[in-house]
Design a protein around this motif. Structure first.
Motif, PDB file in Angstrom:
ATOM      1  N   UNK A 147     -10.880  14.535   2.804  1.00  0.00           N
ATOM      2  CA  UNK A 147     -10.938  13.412   1.863  1.00  0.00           C
ATOM      3  C   UNK A 147      -9.769  13.409   0.886  1.00  0.00           C
ATOM      4  N   UNK A 148      -9.170  14.572   0.651  1.00  0.00           N
ATOM      5  CA  UNK A 148      -8.037  14.669  -0.273  1.00  0.00           C
ATOM      6  C   UNK A 148      -6.885  13.757   0.138  1.00  0.00           C
ATOM      7  N   UNK A 149      -6.778  13.493   1.437  1.00  0.00           N
ATOM      8  CA  UNK A 149      -5.626  12.753   1.952  1.00  0.00           C
ATOM      9  C   UNK A 149      -5.802  11.232   1.922  1.00  0.00           C
ATOM     10  N   UNK A 150      -6.989  10.751   1.632  1.00  0.00           N
ATOM     11  CA  UNK A 150      -7.254   9.312   1.675  1.00  0.00           C
ATOM     12  C   UNK A 150      -7.862   8.870   0.350  1.00  0.00           C
ATOM     13  N   UNK A 151      -7.198   7.949  -0.356  1.00  0.00           N
ATOM     14  CA  UNK A 151      -7.680   7.478  -1.654  1.00  0.00           C
ATOM     15  C   UNK A 151      -9.062   6.848  -1.522  1.00  0.00           C
ATOM     16  N   UNK A 152      -9.887   7.069  -2.529  1.00  0.00           N
ATOM     17  CA  UNK A 152     -11.288   6.643  -2.521  1.00  0.00           C
ATOM     18  C   UNK A 152     -11.395   5.130  -2.765  1.00  0.00           C
ATOM     19  N   UNK A 153     -11.908   4.368  -1.790  1.00  0.00           N
ATOM     20  CA  UNK A 153     -12.055   2.917  -1.991  1.00  0.00           C
ATOM     21  C   UNK A 153     -12.978   2.566  -3.148  1.00  0.00           C
ATOM     22  N   UNK A 154     -13.979   3.410  -3.413  1.00  0.00           N
ATOM     23  CA  UNK A 154     -14.919   3.121  -4.502  1.00  0.00           C
ATOM     24  C   UNK A 154     -14.259   3.238  -5.872  1.00  0.00           C
ATOM     25  N   UNK A 155     -13.071   3.828  -5.912  1.00  0.00           N
ATOM     26  CA  UNK A 155     -12.329   3.958  -7.169  1.00  0.00           C
ATOM     27  C   UNK A 155     -11.077   3.080  -7.169  1.00  0.00           C
ATOM     28  N   UNK A 156     -11.086   2.071  -6.327  1.00  0.00           N
ATOM     29  CA  UNK A 156      -9.955   1.133  -6.296  1.00  0.00           C
ATOM     30  C   UNK A 156      -8.955   1.374  -5.198  1.00  0.00           C
ATOM     31  N   UNK A 157      -9.172   2.406  -4.380  1.00  0.00           N
ATOM     32  CA  UNK A 157      -8.256   2.680  -3.285  1.00  0.00           C
ATOM     33  C   UNK A 157      -6.921   3.230  -3.752  1.00  0.00           C
ATOM     34  N   UNK A 158      -5.917   3.093  -2.907  1.00  0.00           N
ATOM     35  CA  UNK A 158      -4.588   3.617  -3.218  1.00  0.00           C
ATOM     36  C   UNK A 158      -3.541   2.527  -3.203  1.00  0.00           C
ATOM     37  N   UNK A 159      -2.296   2.924  -3.311  1.00  0.00           N
ATOM     38  CA  UNK A 159      -1.205   1.954  -3.417  1.00  0.00           C
ATOM     39  C   UNK A 159      -0.956   1.172  -2.125  1.00  0.00           C
ATOM     40  N   UNK A 160      -1.329   1.742  -0.988  1.00  0.00           N
ATOM     41  CA  UNK A 160      -1.246   0.964   0.251  1.00  0.00           C
ATOM     42  C   UNK A 160      -2.102  -0.297   0.147  1.00  0.00           C
ATOM     43  N   UNK A 161      -3.190  -0.215  -0.597  1.00  0.00           N
ATOM     44  CA  UNK A 161      -4.125  -1.343  -0.705  1.00  0.00           C
ATOM     45  C   UNK A 161      -3.634  -2.442  -1.631  1.00  0.00           C
ATOM     46  N   UNK A 162      -2.432  -2.264  -2.164  1.00  0.00           N
ATOM     47  CA  UNK A 162      -1.768  -3.301  -2.953  1.00  0.00           C
ATOM     48  C   UNK A 162      -0.427  -3.707  -2.330  1.00  0.00           C
ATOM     49  N   UNK A 163      -0.072  -3.078  -1.220  1.00  0.00           N
ATOM     50  CA  UNK A 163       1.250  -3.313  -0.636  1.00  0.00           C
ATOM     51  C   UNK A 163       2.350  -2.660  -1.443  1.00  0.00           C
ATOM     52  N   UNK A 164       2.008  -1.570  -2.154  1.00  0.00           N
ATOM     53  CA  UNK A 164       2.955  -0.923  -3.059  1.00  0.00           C
ATOM     54  C   UNK A 164       3.258   0.517  -2.661  1.00  0.00           C
ATOM     55  N   UNK A 165       2.967   0.869  -1.415  1.00  0.00           N
ATOM     56  CA  UNK A 165       3.330   2.180  -0.874  1.00  0.00           C
ATOM     57  C   UNK A 165       3.751   1.992   0.571  1.00  0.00           C
ATOM     58  N   UNK A 166       4.592   2.896   1.037  1.00  0.00           N
ATOM     59  CA  UNK A 166       5.085   2.782   2.406  1.00  0.00           C
ATOM     60  C   UNK A 166       5.217   4.171   3.018  1.00  0.00           C
ATOM     61  N   UNK A 167       4.843   4.274   4.282  1.00  0.00           N
ATOM     62  CA  UNK A 167       4.986   5.511   5.053  1.00  0.00           C
ATOM     63  C   UNK A 167       6.128   5.317   6.041  1.00  0.00           C
ATOM     64  N   UNK A 168       7.102   6.212   5.987  1.00  0.00           N
ATOM     65  CA  UNK A 168       8.307   6.014   6.808  1.00  0.00           C
ATOM     66  C   UNK A 168       8.831   7.323   7.370  1.00  0.00           C
ATOM     67  N   UNK A 169       9.746   7.177   8.308  1.00  0.00           N
ATOM     68  CA  UNK A 169      10.581   8.284   8.765  1.00  0.00           C
ATOM     69  C   UNK A 169      11.961   7.699   9.068  1.00  0.00           C
ATOM     70  N   UNK A 170      12.772   8.468   9.788  1.00  0.00           N
ATOM     71  CA  UNK A 170      14.133   8.051  10.101  1.00  0.00           C
ATOM     72  C   UNK A 170      14.381   8.091  11.602  1.00  0.00           C
ATOM     73  N   UNK A 171      15.204   7.147  12.071  1.00  0.00           N
ATOM     74  CA  UNK A 171      15.659   7.124  13.456  1.00  0.00           C
ATOM     75  C   UNK A 171      17.156   7.399  13.481  1.00  0.00           C
ATOM     76  N   UNK A 172      17.606   8.142  14.498  1.00  0.00           N
ATOM     77  CA  UNK A 172      19.041   8.375  14.628  1.00  0.00           C
ATOM     78  C   UNK A 172      19.712   7.161  15.265  1.00  0.00           C
ATOM     79  N   UNK A 173      21.006   7.274  15.549  1.00  0.00           N
ATOM     80  CA  UNK A 173      21.739   6.114  16.063  1.00  0.00           C
ATOM     81  C   UNK A 173      21.412   5.791  17.519  1.00  0.00           C
TER      82      UNK A 173
END
Length: 252
Positions: A147-173
């Motif tokens: 549960x530590x890894x997922x924000x609690x919806x009952x407490x308003x959720x996390x920044x993904x739930x506002x479109x204010x967080x992003x999960x990314x990585x990198x690609x080479x050429x």
């Protein structure tokens, strides 16, 4: 924002797009993004019709990253079963959405990456996330002691739930993902960023993998994002408090 207001926004959008269709042509994605003032290099590919979820995200004022900057790749992991739940969570969402000012920061991060590693690209694994999906993820995480890894919806959720967080990585050429020591969505200490030198010394990640993580954090921090301790891939645009004051909750 409360659910009834979301519905009002959505139906206004449907009426608007319907009227445009009858008058002989909808506004292009380029025009929409330009209205938000986000710098971009839009894609030149034809734009497929948007799903119900994507139209609702549009109605909340979020922007489609692939139409903001064609250099940035999108590979939404939760649109496939290749994630920590092992099932498709986004039934009709394949586009990555962010609030416009977060999207502008991501473009800046890509610009910084271009200057440091020409030909390399950001790839987005997750961005805006409806609360219905957040609830499902939280329930799974609680059952499995994560549960530590997922924000609690009952407490308003996390920044993904506002479109204010992003999960990314990198690609080479060659469009190959850079190795980061763990896969995306790895719920374990190996994905932490607070003691990476120890991970190298213990042979858990390599020096090259650490260098790739450092490059990722460099471009995102210079663009104005902040990090979290437990996930090398996660970056926040603003604090939760600020998001709740400025943006709509994606509560559907």
């Amino acid at each position: 924002m409360k659910v009834p207001e979301v519905i009002v926004h959505f139906f206004v959008l449907l009426i608007f797009t319907s009227c445009l269709g009858r008058t002989g042509g909808a506004a292009t994605e380029i025009e929409k993004i330009t209205d938000y003032g986000v710098p971009h290099t839009p894609t030149t590919e034809s734009i497929p019709p948007k799903s119900l979820t994507e139209l609702m995200l549009d109605s909340l004022g979020l922007v489609d990253i692939s139409q903001v900057d064609g250099r940035i790749a999108v590979d939404l992991v939760y649109s496939t079963p290749d994630n920590f739940l092992g099932e498709v969570l986004y039934d009709d969402l394949t586009r990555a959405y962010l609030v416009p000012d977060a999207a502008a920061k991501l473009v800046k991060a890509q610009d910084i990456l271009d200057s440091l590693r020409p030909g390399f690209r950001i790839v987005v694994y997750d961005a805006a996330r409806p609360m219905s999906v957040q609830r499902k993820m939280r329930k799974f995480a609680e059952v499995h002691g994560k549960h530590y890894y997922v924000a609690d919806p009952s407490k308003g959720g996390g920044l993904h739930n506002y479109g204010a967080a992003v999960d990314i990585s990198l690609l080479d050429d060659d469009n190959n993902p850079l190795p980061m020591g763990t896969g995306y969505d790895h719920l374990g200490f190996e994905a932490n960023i607070d003691n990476e030198q120890s991970l190298v010394e213990r042979g858990i990640i390599t020096r090259d993998e650490l260098a790739n993580r450092l490059l990722l954090r460099k471009i995102m921090r210079e663009a104005g994002f902040t990090t979290v301790q437990s996930e090398w891939w996660h970056f926040n645009h603003v604090s939760r408090q600020e998001a709740r004051q400025k943006y709509y909750l994606i509560d559907f």
